[in-house]
Design a protein around this motif. Structure first.
Motif, PDB file in Angstrom:
ATOM      1  N   ALA A 141      24.178 -40.217  19.964  1.00 26.26           N
ATOM      2  CA  ALA A 141      23.095 -39.313  20.346  1.00 26.26           C
ATOM      3  C   ALA A 141      23.232 -39.031  21.829  1.00 26.26           C
ATOM      4  O   ALA A 141      23.581 -39.916  22.606  1.00 26.26           O
ATOM      5  CB  ALA A 141      21.736 -39.943  20.061  1.00 26.26           C
TER       6      ALA A 141
ATOM      7  N   GLN B 137      27.348 -37.470  14.694  1.00 28.65           N
ATOM      8  CA  GLN B 137      26.206 -37.095  15.532  1.00 28.65           C
ATOM      9  C   GLN B 137      24.907 -37.460  14.820  1.00 28.65           C
ATOM     10  O   GLN B 137      24.719 -37.147  13.637  1.00 28.65           O
ATOM     11  CB  GLN B 137      26.225 -35.592  15.794  1.00 28.65           C
ATOM     12  CG  GLN B 137      25.097 -35.101  16.656  1.00 28.65           C
ATOM     13  CD  GLN B 137      25.406 -35.198  18.139  1.00 28.65           C
ATOM     14  OE1 GLN B 137      26.463 -34.801  18.580  1.00 28.65           O
ATOM     15  NE2 GLN B 137      24.474 -35.713  18.904  1.00 28.65           N
ATOM     16  N   ILE B 138      24.013 -38.123  15.522  1.00 28.52           N
ATOM     17  CA  ILE B 138      22.687 -38.409  14.983  1.00 28.52           C
ATOM     18  C   ILE B 138      21.893 -37.114  15.042  1.00 28.52           C
ATOM     19  O   ILE B 138      21.883 -36.439  16.066  1.00 28.52           O
ATOM     20  CB  ILE B 138      21.980 -39.514  15.803  1.00 28.52           C
ATOM     21  CG1 ILE B 138      22.760 -40.834  15.673  1.00 28.52           C
ATOM     22  CG2 ILE B 138      20.531 -39.694  15.354  1.00 28.52           C
ATOM     23  CD1 ILE B 138      22.260 -41.929  16.592  1.00 28.52           C
ATOM     24  N   PRO B 139      21.228 -36.737  13.954  1.00 24.77           N
ATOM     25  CA  PRO B 139      20.469 -35.482  13.973  1.00 24.77           C
ATOM     26  C   PRO B 139      19.401 -35.489  15.066  1.00 24.77           C
ATOM     27  O   PRO B 139      18.875 -36.544  15.424  1.00 24.77           O
ATOM     28  CB  PRO B 139      19.812 -35.424  12.591  1.00 24.77           C
ATOM     29  CG  PRO B 139      20.370 -36.539  11.797  1.00 24.77           C
ATOM     30  CD  PRO B 139      21.095 -37.467  12.703  1.00 24.77           C
ATOM     31  N   ALA B 140      19.110 -34.297  15.565  1.00 23.10           N
ATOM     32  CA  ALA B 140      18.091 -34.166  16.606  1.00 23.10           C
ATOM     33  C   ALA B 140      16.785 -33.660  16.002  1.00 23.10           C
ATOM     34  O   ALA B 140      16.782 -32.930  15.013  1.00 23.10           O
ATOM     35  CB  ALA B 140      18.569 -33.202  17.682  1.00 23.10           C
ATOM     36  N   ARG B 141      15.692 -34.073  16.614  1.00 18.14           N
ATOM     37  CA  ARG B 141      14.380 -33.541  16.249  1.00 18.14           C
ATOM     38  C   ARG B 141      14.239 -32.135  16.840  1.00 18.14           C
ATOM     39  O   ARG B 141      15.084 -31.695  17.613  1.00 18.14           O
ATOM     40  CB  ARG B 141      13.278 -34.434  16.820  1.00 18.14           C
ATOM     41  CG  ARG B 141      13.245 -35.817  16.233  1.00 18.14           C
ATOM     42  CD  ARG B 141      12.022 -36.565  16.810  1.00 18.14           C
ATOM     43  NE  ARG B 141      12.006 -37.914  16.352  1.00 18.14           N
ATOM     44  CZ  ARG B 141      12.261 -38.985  17.109  1.00 18.14           C
ATOM     45  NH1 ARG B 141      12.538 -38.843  18.385  1.00 18.14           N
ATOM     46  NH2 ARG B 141      12.231 -40.182  16.604  1.00 18.14           N
ATOM     47  N   LYS B 142      13.140 -31.500  16.537  1.00 20.09           N
ATOM     48  CA  LYS B 142      12.897 -30.152  17.063  1.00 20.09           C
ATOM     49  C   LYS B 142      12.865 -30.125  18.584  1.00 20.09           C
ATOM     50  O   LYS B 142      13.254 -29.143  19.204  1.00 20.09           O
ATOM     51  CB  LYS B 142      11.599 -29.575  16.496  1.00 20.09           C
ATOM     52  CG  LYS B 142      11.705 -29.258  15.023  1.00 20.09           C
ATOM     53  CD  LYS B 142      10.406 -28.694  14.482  1.00 20.09           C
ATOM     54  CE  LYS B 142      10.562 -28.441  12.982  1.00 20.09           C
ATOM     55  NZ  LYS B 142       9.335 -27.935  12.384  1.00 20.09           N
TER      56      LYS B 142
ATOM     57  N   PRO C 175      17.029 -37.535  19.813  1.00 19.24           N
ATOM     58  CA  PRO C 175      17.691 -38.023  18.602  1.00 19.24           C
ATOM     59  C   PRO C 175      16.691 -38.586  17.585  1.00 19.24           C
ATOM     60  O   PRO C 175      15.747 -39.273  17.955  1.00 19.24           O
ATOM     61  CB  PRO C 175      18.622 -39.119  19.118  1.00 19.24           C
ATOM     62  CG  PRO C 175      18.119 -39.486  20.450  1.00 19.24           C
ATOM     63  CD  PRO C 175      17.387 -38.306  20.995  1.00 19.24           C
ATOM     64  N   ASP C 176      16.925 -38.267  16.331  1.00 20.00           N
ATOM     65  CA  ASP C 176      16.061 -38.738  15.243  1.00 20.00           C
ATOM     66  C   ASP C 176      16.646 -40.024  14.661  1.00 20.00           C
ATOM     67  O   ASP C 176      17.270 -40.029  13.601  1.00 20.00           O
ATOM     68  CB  ASP C 176      15.919 -37.653  14.179  1.00 20.00           C
ATOM     69  CG  ASP C 176      14.899 -38.000  13.116  1.00 20.00           C
ATOM     70  OD1 ASP C 176      14.281 -39.081  13.205  1.00 20.00           O
ATOM     71  OD2 ASP C 176      14.727 -37.197  12.191  1.00 20.00           O
TER      72      ASP C 176
ATOM     73  N   SER D 275      15.774 -40.998  11.038  1.00 19.69           N
ATOM     74  CA  SER D 275      16.518 -40.413   9.914  1.00 19.69           C
ATOM     75  C   SER D 275      17.779 -41.217   9.628  1.00 19.69           C
ATOM     76  O   SER D 275      18.174 -41.376   8.476  1.00 19.69           O
ATOM     77  CB  SER D 275      16.863 -38.948  10.182  1.00 19.69           C
ATOM     78  OG  SER D 275      17.858 -38.838  11.179  1.00 19.69           O
TER      79      SER D 275
END
Length: 125
Positions: A60, A82-87, A91-92, A95
């Motif tokens: 992240a 890659q760790i998904p990102a929040r809006k 980093p989320d 999730s």
């Protein structure tokens, strides 16, 4: 104490000792989460070591960070995830945690799953 904190053994607080500590931690793990790896330094080095060992490396980066200051592109190219990102761009991590909640090894590559089994045999976990 030396195994867990080699940089503190006999007052030795060198970069090399910290890198050795990171190598020990990576070697004992089944995956690595690297938060904001720089273009140089220990977090980037730990990510490279994890990938070299066939362990998953989740990364992240800080929102808005210059790519020249980040080790993320290098780790992604080497196979990191890659760790998904929040809006809001952060980093989320939750999730990522949900992926492992139901079956801690299902999201890991085969090499990491077999390592997890060996660790359970060694440490009785």
């Amino acid at each position: 104490q030396r195994l867990s904190r080699p940089e503190n053994h006999l007052g030795n607080r060198s970069v090399g000792a910290a890198m050795q500590r990171n190598a020990t931690v990576v070697g004992l793990g089944t995956a690595l989460i690297a938060i904001e790896p720089g273009s140089t330094g220990g977090t980037l080095d730990a990510g490279k070591k994890a990938l070299k060992l066939g362990l998953p490396c989740f990364i992240a980066d800080a929102p808005g960070r210059k790519s020249s200051e980040s080790g993320v592109p290098e780790l992604l190219k080497a196979g990191a995830i890659q760790i998904p990102a929040r809006k809001d761009g952060t980093p989320d991590i939750e999730s990522l945690a949900r992926q492992f909640k139901t079956d801690e090894t299902s999201a890991l590559p085969a090499s990491a799953r077999s390592k997890t089994g060996r660790q359970r045999e060694l440490f009785g976990t």
